[in-house]
Design an enzyme around this catalytic site. Sequence first.
Site, PDB file in Angstrom:
ATOM      1  N   ALA A  72       1.636   0.630  -3.637  1.00 58.30           N
ATOM      2  CA  ALA A  72       2.757   0.847  -2.722  1.00 58.30           C
ATOM      3  C   ALA A  72       2.587   0.115  -1.394  1.00 58.30           C
ATOM      4  CB  ALA A  72       2.965   2.342  -2.484  1.00 58.30           C
ATOM      5  N   THR A  73       1.356  -0.086  -0.949  1.00 61.27           N
ATOM      6  CA  THR A  73       1.156  -0.833   0.300  1.00 61.27           C
ATOM      7  C   THR A  73       1.740  -2.233   0.156  1.00 61.27           C
ATOM      8  OG1 THR A  73      -0.841   0.401   0.881  1.00 61.27           O
ATOM      9  CG2 THR A  73      -0.590  -1.790   1.879  1.00 61.27           C
ATOM     10  N   ASN A 152       3.867  12.158   2.651  1.00 60.22           N
ATOM     11  CA  ASN A 152       2.539  12.347   2.074  1.00 60.22           C
ATOM     12  C   ASN A 152       1.695  13.408   2.775  1.00 60.22           C
ATOM     13  OD1 ASN A 152       2.927   9.985   3.894  1.00 60.22           O
ATOM     14  ND2 ASN A 152       0.693  10.039   3.977  1.00 60.22           N
ATOM     15  N   GLN A 180       4.943   8.951  -3.140  1.00 59.58           N
ATOM     16  CA  GLN A 180       4.574  10.358  -3.383  1.00 59.58           C
ATOM     17  C   GLN A 180       5.523  11.068  -4.344  1.00 59.58           C
ATOM     18  OE1 GLN A 180       1.906  12.102  -2.521  1.00 59.58           O
ATOM     19  NE2 GLN A 180       0.958  10.601  -1.158  1.00 59.58           N
ATOM     20  N   HIS A 202      -1.522   5.201  -8.955  1.00 63.98           N
ATOM     21  CA  HIS A 202      -2.625   6.163  -8.782  1.00 63.98           C
ATOM     22  C   HIS A 202      -2.185   7.497  -8.185  1.00 63.98           C
ATOM     23  CE1 HIS A 202      -3.667   5.902  -4.386  1.00 63.98           C
ATOM     24  NE2 HIS A 202      -3.030   4.749  -4.475  1.00 63.98           N
ATOM     25  N   THR A 240      -2.190 -13.613 -11.918  1.00 67.77           N
ATOM     26  CA  THR A 240      -2.309 -13.154 -13.303  1.00 67.77           C
ATOM     27  C   THR A 240      -1.997 -11.669 -13.391  1.00 67.77           C
ATOM     28  OG1 THR A 240      -3.959 -14.822 -13.763  1.00 67.77           O
ATOM     29  CG2 THR A 240      -3.919 -12.924 -15.251  1.00 67.77           C
ATOM     30  N   CYS A 326      -5.848   7.479   4.743  1.00 69.78           N
ATOM     31  CA  CYS A 326      -5.957   6.208   5.446  1.00 69.78           C
ATOM     32  C   CYS A 326      -6.347   6.406   6.898  1.00 69.78           C
ATOM     33  CB  CYS A 326      -4.625   5.478   5.381  1.00 69.78           C
ATOM     34  SG  CYS A 326      -3.692   5.931   3.940  1.00 69.78           S
TER      35      CYS A 326
END
Length: 384
Positions: A72-73, A152, A180, A202, A240, A326
């Site tokens: 998502a970043t 979040n 989220q 994730h 790739t 974070c």
Amino acid sequence: PIYLDYAATTPTAPEAVEAMLPYLTQSGLFANPASTQHCLGEAAESAVERARTQIAELIGAHAKDFIFTSGATESNNLAIKGIALTYRDRGRHIITSAIEHKSVLDTCKYLESEGFSVTYLSPNREGMINTKDLLNAVTDETIMVTIMHVNNETGVIQPIEQIADALADTNLFFHVDAAQSAGKLAIDLSKTPIDLLSISAHKFYGPKGIGGLYVRNRKKTRLTPMMHGGGQEHNLRPGTLASHQIAGMANAFKIAHENLSNDFEHCRQLKRTLINSLHRIEGVTLNGGQTHTLPNILNVSFDNVGSDSLIIALRDRLAIASGSACNSGAIEASYVLRAMAIEGDRLYGAVRISFGRYTTEAEILNAGDAIISEVTRLRELALT
Ligand code: PMP
């Protein structure tokens, strides 16, 4: 320790791990999905395309409108900078909120340094953004709006459908950070006019390092790419393709949707148990509204107890957080709660407890007991 930091990341579902293995080994589909001159590459490519279609269908999107990223970043960076750079001659104003993830806020800060202006909307005390405030902030210079689906730190659900409908007849691009919410709340892009949407595997029991960006009708929503290279993902995100990550993501997303209501109900039950357990002592305050919220996050403050001392005291027994992963490490008050006008003890004492599919009732009861005994001990210490 008991893991109660699911909002930071979830364990990968065993089924998803299983689904990844064939893409790694020589006996399987390890070939480069871009090596379509040979049939091994072609097989890898069709596996990637199957995964893409599967993920896109689950959010009501066309496969051609969904590209894979590292998470998502990256999706947030590509969406926001990608629009800003393409459409800067149309206007240089962006609307977002003060409670977005850093990957949105810092991208907006960067654009401010490049001559854009950004409006950071404040939420109400419940942690919700108001659609009217948002519409009032629109000027002739505005080119895009970026608002998260679920916060979040609090789990509060933002009115993205209402915002999308309100912006539908304008030429503004609407981006949603759904990191989220994806795999936890149903999102139907065939009905909701969102232009760009970020997701991350994730957070829904898929592997780390893979996510995606939905770009409605790529030809009309033109993004300036952040990277240049071999042309993959319509030149928007070359490199790739991580076929094993993609297979794991698609599998995890499918399972998340099969379990959508089960996981939700399970978390609701756990949250109720936890709240009841914590209310055995005085001076416990829940942060964020409790009606429009996902049940997997509980943000709570304890009078006269700092979040850092509580988290450190419980370190070997519970994995819980203050604010988002974070920003923890640096012990700073949460900018999200601050924006909700929460102050004093309640601000400095806030901890985020988040759980999910694999959390048991027994773990929640143990966690409740451990928190209560530590809060009681720390309060007594403060008195002596
Ligand atoms: N947005 C939100 C709301 C998040 O919670 C997170 C994860 N902390 C991200 C973006 C970043 O996601 P990723 O880890 O996939 O880069």
